[in-house]
Design a protein around this motif. Structure first.
Motif, PDB file in Angstrom:
ATOM      1  N   UNK A   1       0.824  -1.216   0.000  1.00 11.29           N
ATOM      2  CA  UNK A   1       0.000   0.000   0.000  1.00 11.29           C
ATOM      3  C   UNK A   1       0.853   1.260   0.000  1.00 11.29           C
ATOM      4  N   UNK A   2       1.927   1.240   0.791  1.00  9.69           N
ATOM      5  CA  UNK A   2       2.764   2.438   0.897  1.00  9.69           C
ATOM      6  C   UNK A   2       3.716   2.575  -0.282  1.00  9.69           C
ATOM      7  N   UNK A   3       4.484   1.516  -0.566  1.00  9.28           N
ATOM      8  CA  UNK A   3       5.589   1.636  -1.517  1.00  9.28           C
ATOM      9  C   UNK A   3       5.150   1.473  -2.967  1.00  9.28           C
ATOM     10  N   UNK A   4       4.261   0.511  -3.232  1.00  9.28           N
ATOM     11  CA  UNK A   4       3.869   0.242  -4.614  1.00  9.28           C
ATOM     12  C   UNK A   4       2.693   1.097  -5.069  1.00  9.28           C
ATOM     13  N   UNK A   5       1.730   1.285  -4.185  1.00 11.97           N
ATOM     14  CA  UNK A   5       0.503   1.983  -4.572  1.00 11.97           C
ATOM     15  C   UNK A   5       0.458   3.437  -4.120  1.00 11.97           C
ATOM     16  N   UNK A   6       1.323   3.782  -3.162  1.00 12.13           N
ATOM     17  CA  UNK A   6       1.316   5.127  -2.577  1.00 12.13           C
ATOM     18  C   UNK A   6      -0.036   5.468  -1.950  1.00 12.13           C
ATOM     19  N   UNK A   7      -0.674   4.449  -1.406  1.00 10.21           N
ATOM     20  CA  UNK A   7      -1.931   4.637  -0.681  1.00 10.21           C
ATOM     21  C   UNK A   7      -1.606   4.753   0.811  1.00 10.21           C
ATOM     22  N   UNK A   8      -1.174   5.923   1.211  1.00 11.31           N
ATOM     23  CA  UNK A   8      -0.641   6.081   2.554  1.00 11.31           C
ATOM     24  C   UNK A   8      -1.713   5.926   3.628  1.00 11.31           C
ATOM     25  N   UNK A   9      -2.909   6.436   3.363  1.00 14.23           N
ATOM     26  CA  UNK A   9      -3.987   6.286   4.351  1.00 14.23           C
ATOM     27  C   UNK A   9      -4.343   4.818   4.556  1.00 14.23           C
ATOM     28  N   UNK A  10      -4.316   4.043   3.475  1.00 15.83           N
ATOM     29  CA  UNK A  10      -4.595   2.610   3.606  1.00 15.83           C
ATOM     30  C   UNK A  10      -3.492   1.916   4.398  1.00 15.83           C
ATOM     31  N   UNK A  11      -2.238   2.308   4.146  1.00 16.44           N
ATOM     32  CA  UNK A  11      -1.124   1.726   4.895  1.00 16.44           C
ATOM     33  C   UNK A  11      -1.248   2.051   6.381  1.00 16.44           C
ATOM     34  N   UNK A  12      -1.631   3.283   6.672  1.00 18.76           N
ATOM     35  CA  UNK A  12      -1.825   3.686   8.067  1.00 18.76           C
ATOM     36  C   UNK A  12      -2.915   2.835   8.712  1.00 18.76           C
TER      37      UNK A  12
END
Length: 204
Positions: free
Chosen positions: A24-35
């Motif tokens: 989520x963070x590194x590949x998709x840049x979906x930071x809220x999802x990673x959080x």
């Protein structure tokens, strides 16, 4: 995440969540999802260090200061090391002061850090600055007195500051005279103390 929730073993769940959060963070840049995923791990293990470290990094990089403070507090609660608790309390104090303009909360966290190491000069100096800024002169005097007792190399400098505050801000000339005499007892040629004492005694 849905698949992870079906895995019965907590360690397997955590491992799967770690991989999901990384994607989520590194590949998709979906930071809220990673959080959200790291918080899901904390629901399984409230003291999971990997998740706490990741959330600290994510909140700091995204300038989510209130959330960052919450992570600092969770890490303090989880830590058994005094040095780590001090570091986290100082980080929280810095964030309150410099990112959120909340001086009172900054002071509270520096005081908390000081309770772990009462003679820490860096923390004492930070408190000295904040007490000066907020005109909390009684607290400022107490802080300077602590520095007098634990910072021998600069003892007289701290005492001269105390005398100035007593004269200019608290109007306690009698105590100021005692402090100045204490300086002169040890270093009779201290010009600043001589001038201040003469002024108080009417000789200036």
């Amino acid at each position: 995440r849905k698949h992870a929730e079906t895995v019965s073993n907590m360690l397997d769940q955590k491992d799967l969540y770690y991989r999901i959060a990384e994607i989520q963070e590194s590949a998709l840049n979906h930071l809220d999802d990673a959080i959200a995923t790291y918080h899901a791990i904390l629901e399984l293990d409230t003291e999971d260090q990997i998740s706490l470290d990741a959330l600290e990094r994510l909140y700091e990089s995204n300038e989510k200061w209130a959330e960052l403070i919450d992570i600092y507090k969770r890490k303090m609660d989880a830590s058994s090391e005094s040095s780590e608790r001090i570091e986290l309390a100082v980080k929280a104090a810095y964030t309150y002061k410099n990112r959120m303009n909340d001086v009172d909360s900054a002071i509270e966290n520096y005081v908390q850090a000081l309770s772990e190491d009462q003679n820490n000069l860096n923390i004492l100096t930070s408190l000295e600055d904040l007490y000066t800024e907020t005109k909390r002169y009684d607290d400022l005097l107490e802080t300077l007195e602590t520095k007098v007792n634990c910072d021998a190399d600069n003892k007289h400098e701290h005492q001269l500051k105390m005398a100035r505050i007593l004269i200019e801000n608290i109007n306690d000339n009698a105590r100021a005279i005692e402090v100045l005499k204490s300086v002169l007892d040890e270093e009779p040629d201290t010009t600043a103390a001589i001038v201040a004492l003469n002024g108080l005694l009417g000789y200036g």
